[in-house]
Design an enzyme around this catalytic site. Sequence first.
Site, mmCIF file in Angstrom:
data_model
loop_
_atom_site.group_PDB
_atom_site.id
_atom_site.type_symbol
_atom_site.label_atom_id
_atom_site.label_comp_id
_atom_site.label_asym_id
_atom_site.label_seq_id
_atom_site.Cartn_x
_atom_site.Cartn_y
_atom_site.Cartn_z
ATOM 1 N N TYR A 150 -0.849 -1.914 4.786
ATOM 2 C CA TYR A 150 -1.622 -0.735 5.152
ATOM 3 C C TYR A 150 -2.959 -1.055 5.824
ATOM 4 O O TYR A 150 -3.533 -0.193 6.499
ATOM 5 C CB TYR A 150 -1.920 0.130 3.915
ATOM 6 C CG TYR A 150 -0.721 0.592 3.136
ATOM 7 C CD1 TYR A 150 0.553 0.606 3.707
ATOM 8 C CD2 TYR A 150 -0.861 1.004 1.817
ATOM 9 C CE1 TYR A 150 1.651 1.019 2.967
ATOM 10 C CE2 TYR A 150 0.229 1.427 1.077
ATOM 11 C CZ TYR A 150 1.476 1.426 1.650
ATOM 12 O OH TYR A 150 2.556 1.840 0.911
ATOM 13 N N LYS A 199 0.691 -4.367 -2.853
ATOM 14 C CA LYS A 199 2.088 -4.737 -2.647
ATOM 15 C C LYS A 199 2.240 -6.019 -1.845
ATOM 16 O O LYS A 199 1.427 -6.323 -0.966
ATOM 17 C CB LYS A 199 2.828 -3.602 -1.931
ATOM 18 C CG LYS A 199 2.690 -2.249 -2.597
ATOM 19 C CD LYS A 199 3.471 -1.169 -1.866
ATOM 20 C CE LYS A 199 3.144 0.197 -2.424
ATOM 21 N NZ LYS A 199 1.815 0.679 -2.003
ATOM 22 N N HIS A 256 7.118 -4.912 -1.921
ATOM 23 C CA HIS A 256 7.071 -3.711 -1.085
ATOM 24 C C HIS A 256 8.460 -3.231 -0.660
ATOM 25 O O HIS A 256 8.750 -2.029 -0.690
ATOM 26 C CB HIS A 256 6.208 -3.990 0.145
ATOM 27 C CG HIS A 256 5.611 -2.769 0.754
ATOM 28 N ND1 HIS A 256 4.429 -2.779 1.453
ATOM 29 C CD2 HIS A 256 6.017 -1.471 0.763
ATOM 30 C CE1 HIS A 256 4.141 -1.555 1.875
ATOM 31 N NE2 HIS A 256 5.087 -0.752 1.467
#
Length: 327
Positions: free
Chosen positions: A63, A93, A126
Amino acid sequence: MDTSFKASPLSIPEYVLSPGGRPMPILGLGTAASPPVGSQVTKAAILQAIELGYRHFDTACLYGSEQPLGEAIAEAVSVGLIKSRDDLFITSKLWCSDAHGGLVLPALRRSLKNLKLEYLDLYLIHWPVSSKPGYEFPIKQEDFVATDFNAVWKAMEDCQRLGLTKSIGVSNFSCKKLADILAFAEIPPAVNQVELNPLWQQKKLREFCKANGILVTAYAPLGAQGTIWGSNRVLECEILKQIAKEKGKTVAQICLRWGVEQGISILVKSFNKERMKSNLEIFNWSLSPEEARKIDDIPQTRLCRGENYISKYGPFKTIEELWDGEI
């Protein structure tokens, strides 16, 4: 896993993750912005969320939000919004290129450095796929490789034993892939984070996870509208709109309350102050049995199909293989 509610100071119920986990507020804020936003925008939104009462934040290497989240945590402590980092529940993650036995611990240490934290509350795999080392998204089809789940999970367990994360888990795992992990795990996954909302209720997966003491966490509880892969189909569902109108609530609140009543935890994603506040207002009312039945009967369709994680070269060549037929 003790799934009994425990009242937090801000009246957001919590689940206690086991073994050895910390209480996790059942409503958290996701920090994945799609399309991406600047780090200062992310930081400001997180600070606003902390001020409103959010205590659970979800990030990931992918992200690009670990650093602004870490900066927000430090500022929240310095200005007195929270007493210490320990007041928050932080999840990050493991990215696919680090899903190799020898790369898990270094990847977690990088995330902790980005966040300027000594430990995570939860560290997740993830996706159930690996790629050649070297961060890249989307992953090139020729760069996918078979995952050594035994080695990766043992490294995840080492991360917990070292105290670098209080709990470990997975994301986007099917029942079969979870069963494969459970067959050799010394520390079972505490959480499976998956797409889940009234239009993709994941009943089979929820039953499997409940039977094995795994808490399900929902991402895209409102359909991820506005993202490159999301849709407005959840918020525009006529059944949900009718229930919301009759109840004097928003469709979003109906979706989130439904999730709470399913015994799962939920990640909302909005950097808008009023929507963040509205999303917290789901704990002092409930759905009627008739309303719950109407939601239960909504036709089901997966939205996040995972096309970016299949390859003509394998190991998963089709959507069906990726999800083991759970589509």
